[in-house]
Design a protein around this motif. Structure first.
Motif, PDB file in Angstrom:
ATOM      1  N   VAL A 118       4.167   0.224  -4.762  1.00 53.41           N
ATOM      2  CA  VAL A 118       4.433  -0.951  -3.935  1.00 53.41           C
ATOM      3  C   VAL A 118       3.127  -1.675  -3.639  1.00 53.41           C
ATOM      4  O   VAL A 118       2.047  -1.111  -3.773  1.00 53.41           O
ATOM      5  CB  VAL A 118       5.133  -0.586  -2.601  1.00 53.41           C
ATOM      6  N   GLU A 119       3.265  -2.927  -3.226  1.00 50.37           N
ATOM      7  CA  GLU A 119       2.104  -3.683  -2.771  1.00 50.37           C
ATOM      8  C   GLU A 119       2.437  -4.330  -1.436  1.00 50.37           C
ATOM      9  O   GLU A 119       3.594  -4.679  -1.179  1.00 50.37           O
ATOM     10  CB  GLU A 119       1.662  -4.720  -3.798  1.00 50.37           C
ATOM     11  N   PRO A 120       1.435  -4.479  -0.566  1.00 49.58           N
ATOM     12  CA  PRO A 120       1.661  -5.111   0.730  1.00 49.58           C
ATOM     13  C   PRO A 120       1.902  -6.610   0.571  1.00 49.58           C
ATOM     14  O   PRO A 120       1.227  -7.276  -0.211  1.00 49.58           O
ATOM     15  CB  PRO A 120       0.360  -4.868   1.496  1.00 49.58           C
ATOM     16  N   VAL A 121       2.877  -7.127   1.322  1.00 47.38           N
ATOM     17  CA  VAL A 121       3.176  -8.554   1.344  1.00 47.38           C
ATOM     18  C   VAL A 121       3.224  -8.980   2.802  1.00 47.38           C
ATOM     19  O   VAL A 121       3.980  -8.405   3.593  1.00 47.38           O
ATOM     20  CB  VAL A 121       4.538  -8.845   0.659  1.00 47.38           C
ATOM     21  N   TYR A 122       2.419  -9.991   3.159  1.00 46.70           N
ATOM     22  CA  TYR A 122       2.377 -10.449   4.547  1.00 46.70           C
ATOM     23  C   TYR A 122       3.600 -11.312   4.853  1.00 46.70           C
ATOM     24  O   TYR A 122       3.999 -12.153   4.053  1.00 46.70           O
ATOM     25  CB  TYR A 122       1.107 -11.250   4.831  1.00 46.70           C
ATOM     26  N   VAL A 123       4.219 -11.065   6.020  1.00 47.11           N
ATOM     27  CA  VAL A 123       5.330 -11.891   6.505  1.00 47.11           C
ATOM     28  C   VAL A 123       5.000 -12.364   7.923  1.00 47.11           C
ATOM     29  O   VAL A 123       4.359 -11.652   8.692  1.00 47.11           O
ATOM     30  CB  VAL A 123       6.676 -11.135   6.476  1.00 47.11           C
TER      31      VAL A 123
END
Length: 122
Positions: A89-94
């Motif tokens: 997985v990769e981090p995604v900013y929300v």
């Protein structure tokens, strides 16, 4: 908001950062941003009874990242309901991990940061 791990002079790495190392008590002198790295899902769960303002169901995963040759683990929401142990997985900013108009801080939503990272399968 960033994903930043701290490292003390004795080489202990921890996430989140602390003024002093949780392992030895020395000041954490270095930081490492791992928001652009990929990690591996160690375990996950799906919560169907979430706090007010949090999506239902809310899939959460503990993800392991390598930071400066050491391993750190972080807990976070997943962008999808379908996730598997061992998945990359990769981090995604929300902007909003939860609805700021619902819950204990709803009368003063600017008093809290609502954004953060979710894990997105690669």
């Amino acid at each position: 908001m960033t994903l930043v791990a701290g490292k003390c002079p004795n080489g202990h790495v921890s996430y989140p950062t602390h003024p002093r190392c949780p392992e030895c008590g020395e000041p954490q002198e270095e930081t490492f941003d791992f928001s652009n790295q990929r990690g591996e899902v160690i375990t996950w769960t799906k919560s169907t009874a979430t706090p007010p303002g949090v999506r239902q169901p809310n899939t959460l995963a503990i993800v392991e990242f390598e930071v400066d040759g050491d391993v750190v683990r972080a807990l976070g929401q997943v962008t999808t309901e379908e996730i598997e142990t061992g998945e990359e997985v990769e981090p995604v900013y929300v902007e909003e991990l939860r609805d700021p108009d619902v819950g204990l801080k709803s009368e003063n939503p600017e008093s809290q940061e609502w954004g953060g990272y979710r894990w997105d399968p690669v």
